[in-house]
Scaffold this active site. Structure first.
Site, mmCIF file in Angstrom:
data_model
loop_
_atom_site.group_PDB
_atom_site.id
_atom_site.type_symbol
_atom_site.label_atom_id
_atom_site.label_comp_id
_atom_site.label_asym_id
_atom_site.label_seq_id
_atom_site.Cartn_x
_atom_site.Cartn_y
_atom_site.Cartn_z
ATOM 1 N N ASP A 8 0.887 -1.158 0.000
ATOM 2 C CA ASP A 8 0.000 0.000 0.000
ATOM 3 C C ASP A 8 0.926 1.208 0.000
ATOM 4 O O ASP A 8 1.456 1.593 1.039
ATOM 5 C CB ASP A 8 -0.886 -0.040 1.254
ATOM 6 C CG ASP A 8 -1.665 1.260 1.463
ATOM 7 O OD1 ASP A 8 -1.601 2.130 0.593
ATOM 8 O OD2 ASP A 8 -2.322 1.385 2.514
ATOM 9 N N LYS A 69 2.526 11.024 -3.827
ATOM 10 C CA LYS A 69 1.466 10.362 -4.586
ATOM 11 C C LYS A 69 0.442 11.357 -5.147
ATOM 12 O O LYS A 69 -0.261 11.060 -6.101
ATOM 13 C CB LYS A 69 0.780 9.386 -3.636
ATOM 14 C CG LYS A 69 -0.165 8.431 -4.276
ATOM 15 C CD LYS A 69 -0.513 7.373 -3.251
ATOM 16 C CE LYS A 69 -1.682 6.549 -3.625
ATOM 17 N NZ LYS A 69 -1.972 5.584 -2.548
ATOM 18 N N GLU A 168 -7.333 0.433 -4.320
ATOM 19 C CA GLU A 168 -7.287 0.374 -2.855
ATOM 20 C C GLU A 168 -8.585 -0.079 -2.204
ATOM 21 O O GLU A 168 -8.553 -0.980 -1.363
ATOM 22 C CB GLU A 168 -6.832 1.725 -2.298
ATOM 23 C CG GLU A 168 -5.329 1.895 -2.502
ATOM 24 C CD GLU A 168 -4.829 3.315 -2.400
ATOM 25 O OE1 GLU A 168 -5.601 4.205 -2.009
ATOM 26 O OE2 GLU A 168 -3.654 3.528 -2.710
ATOM 27 N N ASP A 190 -12.978 5.082 1.651
ATOM 28 C CA ASP A 190 -11.538 5.144 1.907
ATOM 29 C C ASP A 190 -11.056 6.595 1.794
ATOM 30 O O ASP A 190 -10.937 7.131 0.694
ATOM 31 C CB ASP A 190 -10.829 4.236 0.882
ATOM 32 C CG ASP A 190 -9.305 4.240 1.046
ATOM 33 O OD1 ASP A 190 -8.777 4.985 1.892
ATOM 34 O OD2 ASP A 190 -8.636 3.488 0.308
HETATM 35 P P1 ADP Z 1 -2.588 7.386 2.990
HETATM 36 O O1 ADP Z 1 -3.372 6.263 2.466
HETATM 37 O O2 ADP Z 1 -2.796 8.648 2.269
HETATM 38 O O3 ADP Z 1 -1.158 7.094 3.222
HETATM 39 P P2 ADP Z 1 -3.567 7.117 5.700
HETATM 40 O O4 ADP Z 1 -4.706 6.206 5.581
HETATM 41 O O5 ADP Z 1 -2.367 6.714 6.468
HETATM 42 O O6 ADP Z 1 -3.205 7.780 4.347
HETATM 43 O O7 ADP Z 1 -4.126 8.474 6.312
HETATM 44 C C1 ADP Z 1 -3.310 9.551 6.554
HETATM 45 C C2 ADP Z 1 -4.150 10.734 6.950
HETATM 46 O O8 ADP Z 1 -4.936 10.402 8.102
HETATM 47 C C3 ADP Z 1 -3.299 11.921 7.333
HETATM 48 O O9 ADP Z 1 -3.850 13.077 6.735
HETATM 49 C C4 ADP Z 1 -3.418 11.961 8.848
HETATM 50 O O10 ADP Z 1 -3.318 13.269 9.362
HETATM 51 C C5 ADP Z 1 -4.814 11.424 9.055
HETATM 52 N N1 ADP Z 1 -5.032 10.847 10.398
HETATM 53 C C6 ADP Z 1 -4.275 9.935 11.040
HETATM 54 N N2 ADP Z 1 -4.789 9.648 12.246
HETATM 55 C C7 ADP Z 1 -5.904 10.422 12.371
HETATM 56 C C8 ADP Z 1 -6.870 10.617 13.419
HETATM 57 N N3 ADP Z 1 -6.802 9.964 14.560
HETATM 58 N N4 ADP Z 1 -7.872 11.494 13.182
HETATM 59 C C9 ADP Z 1 -7.943 12.188 12.031
HETATM 60 N N5 ADP Z 1 -7.074 12.051 11.023
HETATM 61 C C10 ADP Z 1 -6.066 11.188 11.193
HETATM 62 MG MG MG Z 2 -4.284 4.686 1.974
#
Ligand code: ADP
Ligand code: MG
Length: 488
Positions: A8, A69, A168, A190
């Protein structure tokens, strides 16, 4: 056969998984973490990747690259919104491609993503005790042809063999439904750091069939951070008359504080934001001290929630179902931890509780590992049928547009059309391939241009006919071939 892993490759965080005894498990990285920040940083003596790169970002904002990305496969002019969200210098390269400028050198998003991929796979190889070469990489369902190709290119630069690009939300559904063998309609919502995908799937035992997918590749957690950052900068300017946006280092600190505040507000109703020595005026240090309440955060980000709502409703409409037909709702991506996002999904889906069995951070990588298992023959019985989220259209000279492959068509798919070059004066035909929706011409993206030349002359009274075959492969990537057809 050597192990194939599922990756991922996230906007914010990346996760790698592998099948172990026919079950997917997350691989911990060299630092012992289950997720690796998708960050690359340049230092005098080389580069840092992952946690180490993230840790030094405030001190080195212009040479720290994140949200790669959001740029991959995009032209410079398509990335205006994304440029606002990053601290490094983004410029327009050859053919309007996005380039990052670091110490007078230009880097392509593909090259930097390759560094990240290489590190993820090296860590996986050490964990598994064997060299990993084959990978399945996930991408947002709404990645277009160019974004998918660029992701493939990044993997190629990293020396990897891509078995498949998987969407995804589809991967997340696969991780969820893999061992359930149920018959149900699943909605996957998502929302990660940089993109939103909403997919509707029918699962019937071992058959996973995507019915519709709708999304927004310009919407994610980063947009929520930006609203808070702007608010913080405005508050500070109101109090001290200083615009912090002009100071890259201060802006990076503001952005980090904004993200932390957002994350805290997912569990508490108000949070204190405290940034000492953020600026100086008349030789006196200035500090930023404010309280942000969840209600106020919700107000600042209400327009982003509206964009989420629009995609969610459109996904149900595209799948031709109502909220009542949905059996399970999966929330994927860490931004779904925002209470207002959860409330929105709950409200639209009605009485149904949100499924909490999937880990929003890991489901996509686990699903990618399952897909790797299907492709290597380790998991024999599963069948996955995905769709193309965009229509494929053809524009011929004179601006005439016709749909070749409708969106939500199962992939792989192919379709042949006959085109004629009329009269004995026309020996070349100009065709443009578009990806998008006929109703939304502004969003239609030209993904290719074809000039068919040297069309063989036949009898002057007969049109010359060319058969063009359009294909979308299982990765969601296009291929077009043309053949001169003799009319006899
Ligand atoms: P990606 O798939 O883009 O890598 P993720 O699924 O890891 O992303 O999500 C990352 C995003 O989630 C970031 O913008 C981060 O700030 C946000 N995030 C992480 N934990 C929390 C939370 N507890 N509450 C709100 N937003 C969150
Ligand atoms: Mg993701």
């Amino acid at each position: 056969m050597a192990k194939a892993v599922g990756i991922d490759l996230g906007t914010t965080n990346s996760v790698v998984a592998v099948l172990k005894d026919a079950h997917p498990v997350v691989i911990v990285n060299a630092a012992g973490m289950r997720t690796t920040p998708s960050v690359v940083a340049f230092k005098e003596n080389g580069h840092l990747i992952g946690q180490n790169a993230k840790r030094q970002s405030t001190l080195n904002p212009e040479r720290t690259l994140y949200s790669l990305k959001r740029f991959i496969g995009r032209r410079y002019r398509e990335a205006a919104e994304e440029i606002e969200l990053v601290s490094c210098n983004v410029v327009s390269g050859p053919n309007e491609a996005v380039r990052f400028e670091i110490d007078d050198k230009l880097y392509a998003p593909e090259e930097l993503s390759a560094l990240l991929l290489r590190k993820l796979v090296d860590d996986a190889s050490s964990y598994l005790g064997e060299t990993v070469h084959d990978v399945v990489i996930s991408v947002p369902a709404h990645f277009n042809d160019s974004q998918r190709r660029s992701t493939m290119d990044a993997a190629q630069i990293a020396g990897l063999n891509v078995l498949r690009i998987i969407n995804e939300p589809t991967a997340a559904a696969l991780a969820y439904g893999f061992s359930r063998k149920a018959h149900e309609t699943i909605l996957v919502f998502d929302l990660g750091g940089g993109s939103l995908d909403v997919s509707v799937l029918d699962v019937s035992g071992d058959l996973f069939e995507v019915r519709a997918t709708v999304g927004d590749t310009h919407l994610g957690g980063g947009n929520f951070d930006k609203e808070v950052t702007d608010w913080l900068a405005a508050e500070f300017e109101k109090r001290h008359g200083i615009n912090l946006r002009q100071d890259k280092q201060a802006l990076q600190r503001l952005t980090e504080a904004a993200e932390n505040a957002k994350v805290e507000l997912s569990t508490v109703l108000e949070t204190q934001i405290s940034l000492p020595f953020i600026s100086t005026a008349a030789a006196a240090p200035k500090h930023l001290e404010v309280i942000l309440k969840r209600a106020q955060f919700n107000e600042l980000t209400a327009h982003l929630l509206e964009r989420c709502r629009a995609s969610l409703e459109a996904a149900l409409a595209e799948a031709k179902i109502t909220a009542d037909d949905v059996d399970q709702v999966l929330l994927v991506g860490s931004s779904t931890r925002i209470p207002a996002v959860q409330e929105l999904v709950r409200k639209i889906i009605g009485k149904r509780e949100i499924n909490r069995c999937v880990n929003p951070d890991e489901a996509v990588a686990l699903g990618a590992a399952i897909q790797a298992g299907i492709l290597t023959g380790e998991l024999k019985e599963l069948l996955l049928l995905d769709i193309t989220p965009f229509s494929l259209e053809m524009e011929t000279e004179g601006g005439y547009v016709s749909t070749i492959i409708e969106r939500n068509t199962a992939i792989p798919t192919r379709c042949a059309r006959l085109f004629s070059a009329t009269g004995d004066t026309q020996s070349a035909l100009n065709l443009y391939l578009l990806q998008g929706e006929p109703k939304l011409t502004k969003d239609n993206r030209r993904v290719g241009q074809f000039k068919l030349e040297g069309i063989a002359p036949t009898h002057p009274d007969l049109p010359q006919v060319i058969e063009i075959t359009f294909e979308i492969d299982a990765n969601g990537i296009f291929n077009v071939t043309a053949q001169d057809k003799k009319i006899i």
